[in-house]
Design a protein around this motif. Sequence first.
Motif, short mmCIF file in Angstrom:
data_model
loop_
_atom_site.label_atom_id
_atom_site.label_comp_id
_atom_site.label_asym_id
_atom_site.label_seq_id
_atom_site.Cartn_x
_atom_site.Cartn_y
_atom_site.Cartn_z
N PHE A 93 -4.29 -6.87 5.56
CA PHE A 93 -5.10 -5.79 6.12
C PHE A 93 -4.22 -4.62 6.56
CE2 PHE A 93 -7.73 -4.02 9.66
CZ PHE A 93 -8.75 -3.52 8.86
N LEU A 94 -3.06 -4.92 7.14
CA LEU A 94 -2.13 -3.86 7.55
C LEU A 94 -1.63 -3.08 6.34
CD1 LEU A 94 -0.36 -2.36 9.58
CD2 LEU A 94 1.36 -4.14 9.25
N LEU A 95 -1.24 -3.79 5.29
CA LEU A 95 -0.79 -3.10 4.07
C LEU A 95 -1.92 -2.27 3.45
CD1 LEU A 95 1.46 -5.83 2.48
CD2 LEU A 95 2.18 -3.70 3.56
N ALA A 96 -3.14 -2.79 3.54
CA ALA A 96 -4.28 -2.04 3.02
C ALA A 96 -4.50 -0.76 3.83
CB ALA A 96 -5.53 -2.91 3.05
N GLN A 97 -4.34 -0.85 5.15
CA GLN A 97 -4.49 0.34 5.99
C GLN A 97 -3.40 1.36 5.71
OE1 GLN A 97 -4.63 -1.44 9.90
NE2 GLN A 97 -6.81 -0.96 10.05
N LEU A 98 -2.21 0.90 5.40
CA LEU A 98 -1.12 1.82 5.08
C LEU A 98 -1.38 2.58 3.78
CD1 LEU A 98 1.97 -0.31 6.12
CD2 LEU A 98 0.99 1.64 7.33
N MET B 120 -4.28 3.84 3.00
CA MET B 120 -5.41 4.75 3.19
C MET B 120 -5.06 6.24 3.04
SD MET B 120 -7.54 2.71 6.13
CE MET B 120 -9.07 3.62 6.02
N PRO B 121 -3.96 6.72 3.60
CA PRO B 121 -3.66 8.15 3.40
C PRO B 121 -3.45 8.51 1.93
CG PRO B 121 -2.33 7.25 5.18
CD PRO B 121 -3.02 6.11 4.54
N GLY C 133 -12.24 8.02 -0.17
CA GLY C 133 -11.03 7.63 -0.89
C GLY C 133 -10.15 6.71 -0.08
N ALA C 134 -10.05 6.98 1.22
CA ALA C 134 -9.22 6.14 2.09
C ALA C 134 -9.79 4.73 2.20
CB ALA C 134 -9.11 6.78 3.48
N VAL C 135 -11.09 4.63 2.43
CA VAL C 135 -11.72 3.32 2.55
C VAL C 135 -11.66 2.57 1.22
CG1 VAL C 135 -13.92 2.14 2.97
CG2 VAL C 135 -13.19 4.01 4.47
N GLY C 136 -11.91 3.29 0.13
CA GLY C 136 -11.84 2.67 -1.19
C GLY C 136 -10.46 2.14 -1.51
N ALA C 137 -9.44 2.90 -1.15
CA ALA C 137 -8.06 2.45 -1.39
C ALA C 137 -7.74 1.21 -0.56
CB ALA C 137 -7.07 3.56 -1.05
N ALA C 138 -8.19 1.18 0.68
CA ALA C 138 -7.94 0.02 1.53
C ALA C 138 -8.61 -1.23 0.95
CB ALA C 138 -8.42 0.28 2.95
#
Length: 117
Positions: free
Chosen positions: A51-56, A58-59, A96-101
């Motif tokens: 989850f942390l890597l997914a949040q990273l 997001m930008p 886009g941020a949520v989709g990438a995560a």
Amino acid sequence: MEQLTFGTMIAVFEEIFGRGLFWAMVVAAVVVTLAYFYVLVRDRAMSMRKFLLAQLSMPFGAVAAVLFVQAVTHSGFRDIGGPVDVIVVLGIAAVGAVGAAILVYTAQSLFRKTVKE
């Protein structure tokens, strides 16, 4: 356009992106969403490391989504004309941020070996 209906929105998005690209994006979103739900049900818990890597990511997803939409619509930052345009660009970035995560979390869960935390 007096009423904002679901069919009207589909027609607008097909006009913006083109029929083929729009429906390809819809299919890709459905496939990734189903894979995400599969991973959540299979693992029965969320991995905080993944989850942390997914949040990273997001930008990067936010920037990629904005640049993608600008490339497809042949527009740029100079074409932003007012507050509504800024809100639309921020909405595109948020999606886009949520989709990438979601994509990164799902890809990690499907393609990496599980590590005990």
